[in-house]
Design an enzyme around this catalytic site. Structure first.
Site, PDB file in Angstrom:
ATOM      1  CG  HIS A 156      -1.970  -1.030   1.219  1.00 48.69           C
ATOM      2  ND1 HIS A 156      -3.240  -0.846   0.732  1.00 48.69           N
ATOM      3  CD2 HIS A 156      -1.916  -2.307   1.636  1.00 48.69           C
ATOM      4  CE1 HIS A 156      -3.939  -1.960   0.869  1.00 48.69           C
ATOM      5  NE2 HIS A 156      -3.149  -2.870   1.418  1.00 48.69           N
TER       6      HIS A 156
ATOM      7  CE  LYS B 156      -6.939  13.609   0.820  1.00 50.71           C
ATOM      8  NZ  LYS B 156      -7.031  12.408   0.034  1.00 50.71           N
ATOM      9  NE  ARG B 157      -4.544   9.503  10.552  1.00 57.44           N
ATOM     10  CZ  ARG B 157      -4.114   8.544  11.374  1.00 57.44           C
ATOM     11  NH1 ARG B 157      -4.753   7.404  11.433  1.00 57.44           N
ATOM     12  NH2 ARG B 157      -3.073   8.735  12.154  1.00 57.44           N
TER      13      ARG B 157
ATOM     14  CE  LYS C 184      -2.959  10.530   3.591  1.00 62.77           C
ATOM     15  NZ  LYS C 184      -3.529   9.673   2.531  1.00 62.77           N
TER      16      LYS C 184
ATOM     17  CB  THR D 244     -10.274   4.571  -1.079  1.00 62.35           C
ATOM     18  OG1 THR D 244      -9.774   4.873   0.229  1.00 62.35           O
ATOM     19  CG2 THR D 244      -9.549   3.358  -1.627  1.00 62.35           C
TER      20      THR D 244
ATOM     21  CE  LYS E 149     -14.171   5.356   0.918  1.00 57.60           C
ATOM     22  NZ  LYS E 149     -13.279   5.329   2.096  1.00 57.60           N
TER      23      LYS E 149
HETATM   24  C1  26Q Z   1       3.208   1.493  10.857  1.00 55.73           C
HETATM   25  C2  26Q Z   1       4.074   1.327  11.919  1.00 55.73           C
HETATM   26  C3  26Q Z   1       3.625   1.408  13.223  1.00 55.73           C
HETATM   27  C4  26Q Z   1       2.293   1.672  13.445  1.00 55.73           C
HETATM   28  C5  26Q Z   1       1.421   1.833  12.378  1.00 55.73           C
HETATM   29  C6  26Q Z   1       1.876   1.744  11.084  1.00 55.73           C
HETATM   30  C7  26Q Z   1       0.949   1.936   9.946  1.00 55.73           C
HETATM   31  C8  26Q Z   1      -0.417   1.742  10.091  1.00 55.73           C
HETATM   32  C9  26Q Z   1      -1.273   1.955   9.045  1.00 55.73           C
HETATM   33  C10 26Q Z   1       1.403   2.344   8.719  1.00 55.73           C
HETATM   34  C11 26Q Z   1       0.533   2.565   7.667  1.00 55.73           C
HETATM   35  C12 26Q Z   1      -0.810   2.357   7.820  1.00 55.73           C
HETATM   36  C13 26Q Z   1      -1.786   2.614   6.770  1.00 55.73           C
HETATM   37  C14 26Q Z   1      -1.505   2.856   5.505  1.00 55.73           C
HETATM   38  C15 26Q Z   1      -2.544   3.195   4.539  1.00 55.73           C
HETATM   39  O1  26Q Z   1      -3.688   3.402   4.911  1.00 55.73           O
HETATM   40  N1  26Q Z   1      -2.214   3.298   3.247  1.00 55.73           N
HETATM   41  C16 26Q Z   1      -3.190   3.692   2.263  1.00 55.73           C
HETATM   42  O2  26Q Z   1      -3.810   2.537   1.737  1.00 55.73           O
HETATM   43  C17 26Q Z   1      -4.909   2.885   0.907  1.00 55.73           C
HETATM   44  C18 26Q Z   1      -5.592   1.603   0.497  1.00 55.73           C
HETATM   45  O3  26Q Z   1      -4.803   0.917  -0.410  1.00 55.73           O
HETATM   46  C19 26Q Z   1      -4.451   3.702  -0.284  1.00 55.73           C
HETATM   47  O4  26Q Z   1      -5.580   4.099  -1.002  1.00 55.73           O
HETATM   48  C20 26Q Z   1      -3.654   4.919   0.185  1.00 55.73           C
HETATM   49  O5  26Q Z   1      -3.117   5.610  -0.938  1.00 55.73           O
HETATM   50  C21 26Q Z   1      -2.559   4.497   1.126  1.00 55.73           C
HETATM   51  O6  26Q Z   1      -1.896   5.629   1.651  1.00 55.73           O
END
Ligand code: 26Q
Length: 798
Positions: free
Chosen positions: A346, A534-535, A540, A642, A646
């Site tokens: 991702h 978004k986050r 971003k 995503t 939406k």
């Molecule tokens: C990593 C280390 C420690 C704690 C948490 C994490 C962590 C947690 C969640 C790192 C990343 C995430 C989430 C990533 C994410 O949401 N990526 C997104 O995925 C979407 C679905 O594929 C894409 O549409 C986005 O572009 C992408 O940023």
């Protein structure tokens, strides 16, 4: 039970008394919510059992989707819709004086995810069940989901989230299917009749107890399962310090980790990952064993998908079972493992690729580490055989190197399929980030462009628009979202457009009411609702949006002849608690809002709103009310996005960079129905490689940039002169890593095109409807079909 409103109402009253032990007149909204939930569970129970039996009956192949996050949001309304009983429920409740909406509003979101990745997993579950596919989710039952965000004086404050405080009607505890997960200890190696045997001794065991949630398909009998694991003390545990053992055990499923790539090496996070993987793989194997004598054919009946690298330990865990328990040879075990596991990436952000320091990893998971070392050794040897003497290649591809375990390398080597989440992202993986692996395993790599479930993001979130669509093109789109393309002919139909505009206005008024109630800001529902939700992340570029607002403010103040169509800028974003820069951006948005919203010279032409605690249920109110969708990441950085889909599905027009799935939206709607701007990914990547960008030149040559950048530090925000220094520094002394200043002018041009196009409301609506018509491709039904056919090899159940 739901056959008529009268029958429903009578049964509801009866169940209410039985489950809550109260008479109707004494019941609360929560009692009513629980009663309705229990009725739904009862209603689906035979289908749930049947789907389970079908799964067990040895015939078809099953997919298990392992994910550290499932961002489900609320479930009751979606379940009623998918079962086709929402209308009768609403009517039945009305008979006895209850508003269904008020009951639905009681439900707290299941917020077991950070953002895109977790919500994608939830959309996939809906599509799997709605397409009758045998696919189940496996995750962790965090006691506290993603933190609740409060804003205090413009600053983010985090509170623990409490989604289980009123119980959870959807889950069923299945303690009889618990499994034990070992940590620490050491591995005893012995030779038994010429075969090395490995025994994990003196481990600390944690019991994983499954809580199963039904996943109800739309208009099908299929009810799949989302299995969430809860960490509990192992009953026969004998250690002296029982209290600290209990505390440490329960900590494993206590909190969801916020997406924090800056904050590395947390051992509890690694414990969570192994806890999920070990429990899930054991339970998958246990259920397979019920109908099969050996595991030799496992990969023909089971596929395990890992959502990013967080569950990548599934590779060594499956190897462990096949080697240590089944006594297979390495080659046999490896063949089965690599044909069972598939992996989605991702991100290409290198700082987000997971690496675990060996000094943390090895003592916590000694047997996993041994197996990873062996996988690595064999893999490196095979690379050596193909490219003798090419040490650099081996060093770059190794799974363990420089004191860390590289989880992405483990996932690629240990799986048969590696996919990115949008075309451009998959291309960047193949051509750049994972080039070395693509050369070694060209056939593993593929693309699966993300999708969203249109049954939540259109049918549920926007019932008026959905009804109007069904009246025009029939209901086929609900099961076949590509049918939305039939709306194209209505895009130029005056009556349709007028009705579409009325619905948009209604949704905007509803959001305006929410904004007023939650933040006290009065917004003009006739203004352009320009939304970025978004986050919060530097890449971003919420900052680009804010700098544009500051520019508009300056222009309106300086140039009395300048006017615009009123525009309301709406933000929603959570920042990771330790992400200092992201929190500063939240504060900046609030400071700009304070300046802009109350300045009489602005004449209400621009308003800035920050919606607190952005989450799935709030998102459902925002997308239908949006005119403009902000998708402005630095090109190459957003794997897919995503939210963009939406918005599109609800008729908002995108202002976006050539990044992620924006590119595929452009391909479908054409350049007149989207506002693209800025650097291309190639250009961004070439600047990173070759240098040549100097943000200061843009500062010097563009007065508009100079003015807004200076305002960050020159006292423009009264009493906050030092507050935004770090943001200023990111742009100038640190040379603007995300090309905010480089793209500034082109972003302003795109915003000006929006301003001028919005004046022709009819044309604008035509473009909105064109967007909706082309949004069917971005349904997760299409995505899941592709996964099912190209990767998992699963077929719809009879
Ligand atoms: C990593 C280390 C420690 C704690 C948490 C994490 C962590 C947690 C969640 C790192 C990343 C995430 C989430 C990533 C994410 O949401 N990526 C997104 O995925 C979407 C679905 O594929 C894409 O549409 C986005 O572009 C992408 O940023």
């Amino acid at each position: 039970m739901f056959s008529s409103k009268e029958r429903f109402a009578a049964l509801f009253l009866q169940r209410l008394e039985m489950t809550c032990g109260k008479s109707f007149k004494d019941s609360t909204k929560l009692d009513q919510y629980k009663t309705l939930g229990i009725m739904v569970r009862e209603y689906i129970s035979s289908n749930w059992i049947q789907t389970n039996e079908k799964s067990r009956s040895n015939s078809g192949k099953q997919t298990y989707y392992l994910s550290i996050e499932f961002l489900l949001g609320q479930l009751l309304d979606q379940n009623l819709i998918n079962l086709g009983v929402r209308d009768v429920t609403e009517a039945g409740l009305k008979e006895i004086g209850i508003s269904l909406q008020e009951v639905l509003d009681i439900e707290t979101d299941a917020g077991l995810g950070n953002g895109g990745l977790g919500r994608l997993a939830a959309c996939f579950l809906d599509s799997l069940a709605s397409l009758n596919l045998p696919g189940h989710g496996m995750g962790i039952r965090y006691k506290h989901g993603l933190f609740e965000q409060k804003i205090v004086d413009g600053h983010q404050v985090e509170l623990p989230e409490q989604w289980l405080k009123n119980g959870n009607v959807w889950e069923v505890r299945n303690a009889d299917q618990s499994v034990d997960v070992p940590f620490w200890g050491h591995v005893n190696v012995s030779d038994q009749n010429g075969r090395l045997t490995f025994r994990h001794e003196h481990a600390t065991l944690i019991t994983a107890v499954p809580y199963d949630i039904p996943v109800i398909g739309y208009d099908t009998g299929t009810v799949n399962t989302l299995r969430l694991w809860n960490a509990e003390p192992y009953i026969h545990h004998h250690e002296t310090d029982i209290l600290s053992y209990k505390r440490e055990t329960e900590a494993v499923s206590e909190f969801l980790y916020p997406d924090d790539t800056h904050d590395e090496g947390k051992i509890l996070r690694l414990k969570q990952q192994y806890f999920l993987v070990c429990a899930s793989v054991k339970s998958i194997v246990n259920s397979y064993r019920k109908t099969h004598k050996s595991l030799y054919g496992l990969h023909k009946k089971v596929s395990i998908h890992i959502n990013d690298t967080h569950p990548a330990l599934a590779v060594p865990e499956l190897m462990r079972i096949l080697l240590d328990e089944e006594k297979m040879s390495w080659e046999e075990a490896w063949h089965i493992t690599v044909h069972t596991i598939s992996y989605t990436n991702h991100t290409t952000l290198s700082e987000a690729l997971e690496k675990w320091p060996i000094h943390l990893f090895k003592p916590l998971l000694p047997r996993m580490y041994m197996i990873i070392e062996e996988i690595n050794e064999r893999f490196c040897r095979s690379v050596w055989e193909q490219y003798p003497g090419d040490w650099k290649r081996i060093e770059n591809a190794a799974i363990t190197a420089h004191g860390v375990v590289k989880m992405a390398h483990l996932a690629i080597v240990g799986s048969y399929s590696v996919n990115g989440v949008a075309k451009i992202h998959s291309d960047i993986l193949k051509e750049r980030e994972m080039k070395g692996f693509h050369i070694l395993f060209p056939k593993k790599f593929n693309n699966k462009t993300n999708g969203i479930t249109h049954r939540r993001w259109l049918l549920k979130a926007n019932p008026d628009l959905s009804a109007m669509i069904s009246e025009s093109i029939g209901e086929r789109w609900i099961k076949q979202p590509e049918a939305l393309i039939d709306l194209k002919s209505f895009a130029y139909d005056a009556a349709f457009i007028e009705q579409f505009q009325l619905i948009k206005e209604k949704k905007k008024q509803e959001l305006a009411d929410i904004i007023f109630c939650t933040s006290g800001v009065v917004v003009n529902p006739e203004s352009i609702f320009d939304v970025q939700v978004k986050r919060l992340h530097a890449y971003k570029r919420q900052l680009l949006n804010v700098l544009h607002i500051m520019y508009l403010y300056n222009r309106l103040k300086e140039d009395t002849g300048f006017s615009i169509h009123p525009q309301t800028f709406i933000f929603g974003a959570k920042a990771s608690p330790s992400y200092y820069y992201a929190k500063k951006i939240i504060k900046l948005i609030h400071s700009v809002a304070d300046k802009v919203n109350y300045d009489p010279a602005i004449r209400g032409l621009i308003k800035v709103v920050f919606l607190e605690n952005y989450r799935v249920s709030l998102a459902e109110r925002i997308f239908p009310a949006s005119d403009v969708s902000e998708q402005i990441s630095t090109a190459s950085k957003e794997a897919s996005g995503t939210g963009n889909m939406k918005f599109m599905m609800n008729g908002a027009l995108t202002i976006g960079t050539h990044d992620g799935a924006n590119i595929e939206i452009l391909e479908r709607v054409g350049p007149d129905c989207i506002y693209t701007f800025g650097l291309k990914a190639e250009e961004v990547l070439s600047y990173y490689e070759n240098g040549g960008y100097r943000s200061r030149e843009y500062y010097q040559h563009d007065r508009r940039i100079r003015q807004v950048a200076d305002q960050l530090i020159n006292g423009f925000f009264e009493g906050e002169a030092d507050e935004f220094e770090s943001i200023y520094d990111s742009l100038l002394p640190h040379n603007d890593e995300y090309f905010v200043l480089k793209d500034f002018s082109s972003y302003l041009d795109a915003q000006e095109r929006i301003q001028s196009d919005y004046r022709d409301r009819r044309k604008w609506s035509e473009r909105s409807i064109e967007n909706i018509a082309h949004s069917g491709y971005f349904s997760s039904d299409r995505t899941i079909r592709e996964y099912a056919e190209d990767i998992w090899g699963i077929k719809p159940m009879e």
